[in-house]
Design a protein around this motif. Structure first.
Motif, PDB file in Angstrom:
ATOM      1  N   MET A 224       0.849  -1.180   0.000  1.00  0.00           N
ATOM      2  CA  MET A 224       0.000   0.000   0.000  1.00  0.00           C
ATOM      3  C   MET A 224       0.888   1.235   0.000  1.00  0.00           C
ATOM      4  O   MET A 224       1.845   1.331   0.784  1.00  0.00           O
ATOM      5  N   GLY A 225       0.624   2.163  -0.885  1.00  0.00           N
ATOM      6  CA  GLY A 225       1.414   3.377  -0.973  1.00  0.00           C
ATOM      7  C   GLY A 225       0.608   4.491  -1.599  1.00  0.00           C
ATOM      8  O   GLY A 225      -0.483   4.273  -2.135  1.00  0.00           O
ATOM      9  N   GLY A 226       1.146   5.679  -1.533  1.00  0.00           N
ATOM     10  CA  GLY A 226       0.438   6.842  -2.044  1.00  0.00           C
ATOM     11  C   GLY A 226       1.186   7.523  -3.172  1.00  0.00           C
ATOM     12  O   GLY A 226       2.419   7.491  -3.231  1.00  0.00           O
ATOM     13  N   ARG A 241      -6.129  17.729 -10.109  1.00  0.00           N
ATOM     14  CA  ARG A 241      -7.019  17.272 -11.178  1.00  0.00           C
ATOM     15  C   ARG A 241      -6.804  15.787 -11.477  1.00  0.00           C
ATOM     16  O   ARG A 241      -7.742  15.091 -11.881  1.00  0.00           O
ATOM     17  N   LEU A 242      -5.589  15.311 -11.296  1.00  0.00           N
ATOM     18  CA  LEU A 242      -5.349  13.880 -11.479  1.00  0.00           C
ATOM     19  C   LEU A 242      -6.095  13.092 -10.407  1.00  0.00           C
ATOM     20  O   LEU A 242      -6.721  12.066 -10.695  1.00  0.00           O
ATOM     21  N   THR A 243      -6.034  13.575  -9.168  1.00  0.00           N
ATOM     22  CA  THR A 243      -6.765  12.914  -8.079  1.00  0.00           C
ATOM     23  C   THR A 243      -8.246  12.851  -8.400  1.00  0.00           C
ATOM     24  O   THR A 243      -8.886  11.798  -8.259  1.00  0.00           O
ATOM     25  N   ARG A 244      -8.804  13.961  -8.846  1.00  0.00           N
ATOM     26  CA  ARG A 244     -10.239  13.992  -9.160  1.00  0.00           C
ATOM     27  C   ARG A 244     -10.563  13.065 -10.327  1.00  0.00           C
ATOM     28  O   ARG A 244     -11.605  12.403 -10.338  1.00  0.00           O
ATOM     29  N   SER A 245      -9.666  13.001 -11.307  1.00  0.00           N
ATOM     30  CA  SER A 245      -9.891  12.134 -12.459  1.00  0.00           C
ATOM     31  C   SER A 245      -9.915  10.665 -12.044  1.00  0.00           C
ATOM     32  O   SER A 245     -10.709   9.871 -12.562  1.00  0.00           O
ATOM     33  N   TRP A 263      -7.871   3.352  -2.577  1.00  0.00           N
ATOM     34  CA  TRP A 263      -8.583   3.558  -1.318  1.00  0.00           C
ATOM     35  C   TRP A 263      -9.457   4.808  -1.384  1.00  0.00           C
ATOM     36  O   TRP A 263      -9.097   5.792  -2.050  1.00  0.00           O
ATOM     37  N   PRO A 264     -10.595   4.770  -0.695  1.00  0.00           N
ATOM     38  CA  PRO A 264     -11.429   5.978  -0.633  1.00  0.00           C
ATOM     39  C   PRO A 264     -10.740   7.045   0.214  1.00  0.00           C
ATOM     40  O   PRO A 264      -9.760   6.779   0.900  1.00  0.00           O
ATOM     41  N   GLY A 265     -11.279   8.240   0.152  1.00  0.00           N
ATOM     42  CA  GLY A 265     -10.680   9.337   0.905  1.00  0.00           C
ATOM     43  C   GLY A 265      -9.815  10.196   0.016  1.00  0.00           C
ATOM     44  O   GLY A 265      -9.811  10.068  -1.219  1.00  0.00           O
ATOM     45  N   GLY A 266      -9.082  11.090   0.619  1.00  0.00           N
ATOM     46  CA  GLY A 266      -8.260  12.023  -0.138  1.00  0.00           C
ATOM     47  C   GLY A 266      -7.037  11.377  -0.747  1.00  0.00           C
ATOM     48  O   GLY A 266      -6.574  10.336  -0.303  1.00  0.00           O
ATOM     49  N   GLY A 267      -6.490  12.035  -1.782  1.00  0.00           N
ATOM     50  CA  GLY A 267      -5.262  11.567  -2.412  1.00  0.00           C
ATOM     51  C   GLY A 267      -5.462  10.306  -3.232  1.00  0.00           C
ATOM     52  O   GLY A 267      -6.580   9.826  -3.417  1.00  0.00           O
ATOM     53  N   ILE A 268      -4.345   9.787  -3.728  1.00  0.00           N
ATOM     54  CA  ILE A 268      -4.365   8.543  -4.510  1.00  0.00           C
ATOM     55  C   ILE A 268      -3.556   7.514  -3.736  1.00  0.00           C
ATOM     56  O   ILE A 268      -2.327   7.454  -3.821  1.00  0.00           O
ATOM     57  N   THR A 269      -4.233   6.734  -2.925  1.00  0.00           N
ATOM     58  CA  THR A 269      -3.603   5.685  -2.136  1.00  0.00           C
ATOM     59  C   THR A 269      -4.025   4.348  -2.717  1.00  0.00           C
ATOM     60  O   THR A 269      -5.222   4.072  -2.838  1.00  0.00           O
ATOM     61  N   VAL A 270      -3.056   3.540  -3.099  1.00  0.00           N
ATOM     62  CA  VAL A 270      -3.363   2.294  -3.801  1.00  0.00           C
ATOM     63  C   VAL A 270      -2.876   1.091  -3.009  1.00  0.00           C
ATOM     64  O   VAL A 270      -1.960   1.190  -2.193  1.00  0.00           O
ATOM     65  N   MET A 271      -3.496  -0.054  -3.262  1.00  0.00           N
ATOM     66  CA  MET A 271      -3.092  -1.320  -2.658  1.00  0.00           C
ATOM     67  C   MET A 271      -3.067  -2.367  -3.759  1.00  0.00           C
ATOM     68  O   MET A 271      -3.976  -2.425  -4.596  1.00  0.00           O
ATOM     69  N   VAL A 272      -2.031  -3.209  -3.756  1.00  0.00           N
ATOM     70  CA  VAL A 272      -1.876  -4.191  -4.817  1.00  0.00           C
ATOM     71  C   VAL A 272      -1.232  -5.451  -4.266  1.00  0.00           C
ATOM     72  O   VAL A 272      -0.417  -5.389  -3.335  1.00  0.00           O
ATOM     73  N   ASP A 273      -1.628  -6.586  -4.808  1.00  0.00           N
ATOM     74  CA  ASP A 273      -1.039  -7.876  -4.448  1.00  0.00           C
ATOM     75  C   ASP A 273       0.279  -8.018  -5.207  1.00  0.00           C
ATOM     76  O   ASP A 273       0.301  -7.995  -6.440  1.00  0.00           O
TER      77      ASP A 273
END
Length: 349
Positions: A224-226, A241-245, A263-273
């Protein structure tokens, strides 16, 4: 310290590793050790850890955890109550009572709704622990590496004296774990004490079926990282604008080509196997911090609308060239100019 044990579900322990508290919030040694462990785990390499007050473990994505030197084989088929629900009919008629030992919920067949549905006679077998609902008991023992994830090595230690008003001499009692790997069969003597007896073929078949229905034990590593501000600025002049997109599903996010959960919420936080990602996808910087691949895929017109660096767009053929796609066979002496002999330029992968 590189992290902590957070919780467990159906016997699957979850570790939270890394984060700024360990990477940069402690000593340099702690940060380096944390970064090294995370890098190896994310690149699907083994890492040895010790749980304070617990076990020594070797963790490796896609492999069984090795606990105190012994590889785990099976995940539990379910808690003790779920096990009874699944196999009650197969036990019925072959035994008078079944106790399924489990760290979460220990089940007692004749008390359980499944046993009542089969019109089983209450056996008078009584369990240590806190009774939840009929046939379900919490806290029958401490957690451990014994029966059903408890510290139990002798299953009789979780039994209280049988209820003399209900139990009877000759009562057939099966005690079994939630993986079917441990079982013991008893009959009650004239004093209503359990005595070891030879298990019947029918009961042994069910024990083997429980094991057959268990999933193989393995470690899953989820990264998981941002996507920070500087990263987003590399995509657009107006990073938000990238975050909103992404939130509006106009931009698809992947990590090394693998499907990523945003992940929901602010920013672009992703999780991957990490098992879905290419080998050795991860690197690091001296901060210390991990570096992971991340891709944003969207239509050209949407990229222009969010203020993207459209003047730097390049055709795919210009980026994916034979030089960056070439694959050579290990051990061969290759001539860089002899591409035809080795299939270079033919997408040989």
């Amino acid at each position: 310290a590189i992290g902590h044990v957070m919780t467990s579900e159906y016997g699957s322990k979850m570790l939270s590793l890394g984060g700024v508290e360990h990477l940069t919030g402690g000593s340099k040694k702690e940060g380096r050790a944390t970064c090294d462990a995370l890098l190896r785990l994310c690149n699907r390499e083994p890492v040895e850890v010790t749980i304070d007050g617990g076990v020594n473990m070797v963790i490796e994505a896609g492999k069984a955890p090795i606990i105190n030197g012994t590889p785990e084989k099976l995940m539990r088929v379910g808690c003790g109550s779920a096990t009874i629900g699944m196999f009650a009919k197969q036990w019925h008629g072959h035994v008078d009572e079944v106790v399924v030992v489990d760290d979460h919920i220990t089940g007692v067949l004749s008390e359980h709704e499944a046993g009542k549905g089969l019109n089983m006679t209450p056996s008078g077998i009584r369990i240590n622990g806190r009774r939840s609902t009929p046939g379900r008991y919490f806290q029958v023992a401490d957690p451990g590496t014994g029966w059903g994830g408890t510290d139990v090595e002798d299953p009789l230690t979780i039994l209280r004296d049988a209820d003399a008003k209900r139990a009877w001499p000759g009562l057939r009692l099966l005690m079994i774990s939630t993986t079917g790997e441990q079982w013991a069969y008893f009959t009650l003597d004239d004093d209503l004490a359990p005595r070891p007896a030879e298990i019947t073929p029918e009961l042994l078949t069910v024990a083997e079926r429980i094991a057959e229905n268990c999933e193989p034990s393995l470690c899953s590593v989820l990264f998981m990282g941002g996507a920070g501000g500087s990263l987003r600025a590399g995509v657009t002049e107006n990073p938000v604008r990238l975050t909103r997109s992404v939130k509006e599903s106009l931009t698809h996010v992947s990590c090394g080509g693998a499907e990523a959960y945003v992940w929901p919420g602010g920013g672009i936080t992703v999780m991957v196997d990490v098992m879905d990602m290419p080998t050795n996808s991860f690197g690091y910087v001296p901060t210390p911090a991990l570096v992971a691949p991340i891709e944003f895929t969207l239509r050209r017109e949407d990229y222009g609308a969010l203020g993207g660096h459209v003047q730097h767009i390049q055709p795919l053929a210009k980026v994916v060239t034979p030089d960056v796609r070439r694959v050579t066979q290990t051990g061969l002496q290759t001539n860089p100019n002899d591409r035809e002999n080795y299939g270079w330029g033919k997408s040989r992968e």
